[in-house]
Design a protein around this motif. Structure first.
Motif, short mmCIF file in Angstrom:
data_model
loop_
_atom_site.label_atom_id
_atom_site.label_comp_id
_atom_site.label_asym_id
_atom_site.label_seq_id
_atom_site.Cartn_x
_atom_site.Cartn_y
_atom_site.Cartn_z
N LEU A 134 0.84 -1.21 0.00
CA LEU A 134 0.00 0.00 0.00
C LEU A 134 0.87 1.26 0.00
O LEU A 134 0.61 2.21 -0.73
N ASP A 135 1.92 1.22 0.83
CA ASP A 135 2.77 2.41 0.96
C ASP A 135 3.48 2.76 -0.35
O ASP A 135 3.54 3.92 -0.75
N ILE A 136 4.01 1.71 -1.03
CA ILE A 136 4.73 1.99 -2.28
C ILE A 136 3.73 2.47 -3.35
O ILE A 136 3.98 3.46 -4.04
N ALA A 137 2.60 1.78 -3.45
CA ALA A 137 1.61 2.15 -4.47
C ALA A 137 1.15 3.60 -4.25
O ALA A 137 1.09 4.39 -5.19
N LYS A 142 0.89 9.70 -4.86
CA LYS A 142 0.57 10.90 -4.10
C LYS A 142 1.75 11.39 -3.26
O LYS A 142 2.08 10.77 -2.24
N PRO A 143 2.35 12.50 -3.64
CA PRO A 143 3.45 13.05 -2.84
C PRO A 143 3.00 13.34 -1.39
O PRO A 143 3.78 13.19 -0.46
N GLU A 193 -6.01 7.71 3.35
CA GLU A 193 -5.56 7.44 1.98
C GLU A 193 -5.57 5.93 1.69
O GLU A 193 -5.94 5.50 0.61
N ARG A 194 -5.14 5.15 2.68
CA ARG A 194 -5.14 3.69 2.46
C ARG A 194 -6.57 3.17 2.26
O ARG A 194 -6.81 2.34 1.39
N ILE A 303 -5.23 7.03 -13.06
CA ILE A 303 -4.68 8.30 -12.58
C ILE A 303 -3.79 8.97 -13.60
O ILE A 303 -3.87 10.18 -13.81
N THR A 304 -2.95 8.18 -14.28
CA THR A 304 -1.98 8.80 -15.20
C THR A 304 -2.47 8.76 -16.66
O THR A 304 -1.88 9.41 -17.51
#
Ligand SMILES: Nc1ncnc2c1ncn2[C@@H]1O[C@H](COP(=O)(O)OP(=O)(O)O)[C@@H](O)[C@H]1O
Ligand SMILES: [Mg+2]
Length: 366
Positions: A134-137, A142-143, A193-194, A303-304
């Motif tokens: 989750l943290d890496i994704a 999101k900065p 966010e998670r 998103i991108t």
């Protein structure tokens, strides 16, 4: 996102390779230790991220050589582009003829997701692997999240140090109040966010795992935290985290650690209502990890606006025919690279290209 062609020289066991994949499924097959994973790793390095294997730069260079080079001709950001990586004592990168400050500046230019056998730890191991996923994704997207995460990790270390000091200096309790307030503000950003990210994963996971199991099984993901999170605002989440920290304070001072917060949460993964970690078969666990990775790719696309290339290393073993068929024939709308040992896999594929790799060279192309 599409690889038009890829070249590698003196990279791992690859003396010299040049190949042009097709825009959908590409199989890289060959016996063990021939260079299949090395080839995927070479493509992966163009994401600008660290390798999913060892990360010493020297390891990338073919033994008894002093220099390795990679070149990727790809379609991304609506145009054909050329990226180059050279590895000597340092890794250097170029994009469309312009030297980049460092190879990590390639992040955001070429998108890929990688599934490697080590990613099974996502399902099999403890919660820290799933938090890392989750943290890496989220950090990539999101900065704000990356920022909050590094602040939070620092704050936890400082709070734990303070907890240990309080045992001898009870006057420090006031300082703890201040820390807890700060910790909860940042912790709430991370938790919220998670939760949002997992909500976005849900429909893709359902579709992909449903496809893999031919509609016979249902995979579900949810956020597991000690907080009650049903439709709460960030303000309410923060309030609850603060209250929980108060409840566990005595215990925290005794143990010198913080027992509640996002650093203790988990991503719960179930198949037909049973925990995949404890009850899933090898094939089910592999399917879960793959579904997570492909769902992550869908979110990157949303998103991108760019569909990441999927690099699937050794994903076929332990999967039944239905699951193999889904991977070979039904992952649509993106370019996929799959490595496997068994050439009979080719018979199951309709369309696509296949490349046989032997002693670090491509010897057959079908
Ligand atoms: N820097 C290097 N120079 C030469 N050979 C290497 C280097 N790094 C790894 N190898 C070799 O590459 C082979 C493994 O390649 P790999 O792509 O993992 O195989 P597989 O086809 O099974 O995926 C091993 O035999 C390993 O010794
Ligand atoms: Mg391999």
């Amino acid at each position: 996102m599409r690889v038009n062609s890829f070249k590698a020289n003196n990279f791992r066991n690859i003396k010299s390779i040049e190949f042009s994949p097709c825009e959908n499924i590409n199989i890289i097959y060959g016996e063990n230790a021939q260079g299949k994973t090395n080839l995927l790793e070479g493509i992966w390095l163009f994401t600008g991220c660290r390798s999913f294997r060892s990360s010493k730069e020297q390891d990338f260079i073919k033994f008894d050589n002093s220099f390795a080079s990679l070149e990727l001709d790809f379609f991304g950001n609506c145009r054909d582009q050329i990226a180059k990586i050279s590895i000597e004592d340092k890794r250097k990168a170029q994009l469309n003829g312009v030297s980049l400050q460092s190879s990590s500046k390639l992040v955001g230019e070429f998108f890929a997701v990688i599934f490697a056998p080590t990613h099974l730890s996502l399902i099999k191991d403890g919660p820290s692997q799933r938090r890392k996923f989750l943290d890496i994704a989220l950090s990539q997207l999101k900065p704000r999240y990356a920022n909050a995460l590094s602040q939070y990790n620092r704050a936890i270390l400082q709070r734990n140090a303070l907890l240990k000091d309080i045992t001898y200096h009870s006057e420090l309790l006031d300082t703890l109040e201040i820390w807890d307030e700060k910790l909860c503000s940042i912790g709430t950003v991370i938790t919220a966010e998670r939760i949002r990210y997992i909500k976005r994963l849900e429909p893709f996971i359902e579709e992909i795992y449903g496809g893999l199991s031919n509609g016979k099984e249902v995979m579900k993901v949810s956020y597991q935290t000690q907080m009650k999170i049903n439709s709460k605002t960030e303000k309410e989440l923060k309030q609850e985290l603060l209250e929980q920290l108060k409840i566990t304070r005595k215990q925290d001072i005794f143990s010198g650690t913080t027992s509640i917060g996002p650093h203790r949460d988990d991503l719960k993964i179930e198949i037909d209502g049973l925990l995949a970690r404890s009850f899933g078969s090898q094939g089910q666990q592999r399917s879960c990890a793959l579904s997570l990775k492909l769902a992550e790719a869908e979110i990157i696309k949303n998103i991108t606006g760019q569909q990441p290339v999927a690099l699937l290393d050794d994903v076929m073993s332990e999967l039944d025919n239905t699951r193999q068929d889904y991977i070979l024939n039904h992952i649509r709308g993106r370019q996929v690279f799959i490595t496997c040992c068994d050439p009979s896999m080719l018979l199951k594929m309709s369309g696509g290209k296949a490349f046989e790799i032997k002693e670090g060279a491509i010897c057959t192309c079908i």
